[in-house]
Design a protein around this motif. Structure first.
Motif, PDB file in Angstrom:
ATOM      1  N   ALA A  88       0.829  -1.208   0.000  1.00  0.00           N
ATOM      2  CA  ALA A  88       0.000   0.000   0.000  1.00  0.00           C
ATOM      3  C   ALA A  88       0.863   1.257   0.000  1.00  0.00           C
ATOM      4  N   THR A 108      -6.916   7.729  -1.436  1.00  0.00           N
ATOM      5  CA  THR A 108      -6.306   6.844  -0.446  1.00  0.00           C
ATOM      6  C   THR A 108      -7.149   6.782   0.819  1.00  0.00           C
ATOM      7  N   TYR A 111      -9.963   4.197   2.165  1.00  0.00           N
ATOM      8  CA  TYR A 111      -9.797   2.919   2.861  1.00  0.00           C
ATOM      9  C   TYR A 111     -10.800   2.760   3.992  1.00  0.00           C
ATOM     10  N   PHE A 114     -13.500   0.843   2.199  1.00  0.00           N
ATOM     11  CA  PHE A 114     -13.061  -0.517   1.890  1.00  0.00           C
ATOM     12  C   PHE A 114     -12.930  -1.363   3.155  1.00  0.00           C
ATOM     13  N   THR A 115     -12.492  -0.754   4.248  1.00  0.00           N
ATOM     14  CA  THR A 115     -12.367  -1.504   5.505  1.00  0.00           C
ATOM     15  C   THR A 115     -13.722  -2.001   5.978  1.00  0.00           C
ATOM     16  N   ALA A 166      -5.420   2.397  -1.221  1.00  0.00           N
ATOM     17  CA  ALA A 166      -6.532   2.378  -0.267  1.00  0.00           C
ATOM     18  C   ALA A 166      -6.960   0.947   0.047  1.00  0.00           C
ATOM     19  N   VAL A 167      -7.017   0.109  -0.984  1.00  0.00           N
ATOM     20  CA  VAL A 167      -7.373  -1.297  -0.769  1.00  0.00           C
ATOM     21  C   VAL A 167      -6.316  -1.975   0.101  1.00  0.00           C
ATOM     22  N   PHE A 169      -4.279  -0.530   2.326  1.00  0.00           N
ATOM     23  CA  PHE A 169      -4.381  -0.055   3.707  1.00  0.00           C
ATOM     24  C   PHE A 169      -5.575  -0.692   4.415  1.00  0.00           C
ATOM     25  N   ALA A 170      -6.684  -0.855   3.701  1.00  0.00           N
ATOM     26  CA  ALA A 170      -7.844  -1.510   4.298  1.00  0.00           C
ATOM     27  C   ALA A 170      -7.516  -2.956   4.659  1.00  0.00           C
ATOM     28  N   ALA A 249     -10.647   2.735  11.239  1.00  0.00           N
ATOM     29  CA  ALA A 249     -10.408   3.273   9.899  1.00  0.00           C
ATOM     30  C   ALA A 249     -10.999   4.669   9.749  1.00  0.00           C
ATOM     31  N   SER A 253      -8.718   7.942   8.927  1.00  0.00           N
ATOM     32  CA  SER A 253      -8.929   8.584   7.623  1.00  0.00           C
ATOM     33  C   SER A 253      -9.089  10.094   7.733  1.00  0.00           C
TER      34      SER A 253
END
Length: 307
Positions: A88, A108, A111, A114-115, A166-167, A169-170, A249, A253
């Motif tokens: 990431a 970014t 995430y 995505f999380t 971002a994916v 980091f999630a 998250a 963020s």
């Protein structure tokens, strides 16, 4: 004699130290928001990440040498977490080269969304509606804070790399939620930083490692390595041992908000309506995330009929 059940207000109060740690992470990341953008104009992205996280691993190992003694399980879990985080970080750094810092910050920061999705699909936890409201507020805040009005155009390479970051980091947040416990925080942090350094060295090695020159570059990388690398990965592990992934998250963020705050305080930007509105939305998201009672952590999956 069984003890009385914990009052919801007490559970919320117990979340405050974790929320404070995660908020400090966002503030540190925000303080370095444009530092990375400046550095990629002076050094290759892989070299920056390699030098930065090598420093992080050395600092953590020197601070807690006893944490180097760990089980094979801890080592493998730390490598998995560090791989997700390292990939990431590399996507983020290469993405910044091809897009603006503000757009990269927004994409970014997704995430948080995505999380929440990964928690529902992978961990099979159904976050309560207030979690999704908090995620929605954070996403709206990111848009207000970072996206220029009237901006048009399709997704470029830098934008796609930022989404991939971002994916990643999630995935790292979810893996941390799965593997972390309070007794192994430092060991996992050391393995993670070392893993990121190894991945980054592998990317940077073919072209040779470019070392920083001058006090400005060294100062920036020391700041990124020690405070925004070693300290933040330790605090994230410590905080996530006490708070669920979706809520963590949302709080982390808020990085673009703190980037805007520091820019205003440094006199680089004027306080704008966008900053006030975006900041209000983000603080609302954080307030809601902190007030949500902790979800019960899933331990072992329920037995099946065949077991």
């Amino acid at each position: 004699m069984s003890s009385a059940p914990e009052h919801p207000a007490a559970r919320r109060l117990s979340s405050l130290p974790a929320a404070s740690a995660l908020l400090l992470i966002a503030m540190l990341w925000g303080s370095s928001y444009f530092m990375n953008k400046a550095l990629v104009g002076m050094m290759p992205p892989g070299d920056i990440t390699a030098v930065r996280f090598t420093m992080s691993a050395i600092v953590l190992a020197l601070v807690a040498p006893r944490a180097l003694r760990m089980s094979r399980r801890t080592l493998l879990q730390g490598i998995a977490m560090g791989t997700a985080y390292g990939i990431a970080q590399l996507f983020l750094m290469f993405g910044i080269v091809h897009t603006s810092a503000s757009v990269s910050g927004f994409l970014t920061g997704m995430y948080a969304v995505f999380t929440a999705v990964m928690v529902a699909l992978i961990l099979r936890r159904n976050p309560p509606p207030r979690v999704w409201i908090s995620v929605g507020l954070a996403t709206a805040a990111l848009g207000v804070l970072t996206l220029a009005p009237g901006a048009t155009g399709g997704l470029g390479l830098g934008d796609l790399l930022s989404i991939a970051a971002a994916v990643g980091f999630a995935a790292h947040i979810v893996l941390t939620d799965m593997f972390i416990d309070q007794r192994r925080v430092m060991s996992l942090a050391i393995v993670q930083t070392a893993t990121v350094a190894v991945w980054s060295l592998a990317v940077a090695a073919p072209g040779g490692i470019t070392m920083p020159h001058g006090t400005v570059q060294w100062g920036a990388l020391i700041y990124l390595g020690v405070l925004c690398g070693a300290l933040t990965l330790f605090l994230q592990a410590w905080g996530q041992a006490r708070m669920e992934a979706s809520r963590a998250a949302v709080i982390m963020s808020s990085e673009p908000l703190w980037a805007a705050v520091f820019a205003v305080l440094a006199g680089q930007e004027a306080l704008s309506v966008r900053t006030v509105v975006g900041g209000t939305l983000m603080m609302g998201a954080i307030w809601l995330a902190v007030r949500i009672p902790p979800l019960r952590r899933r331990t072992d999956p329920p037995p099946t009929a065949a077991s």
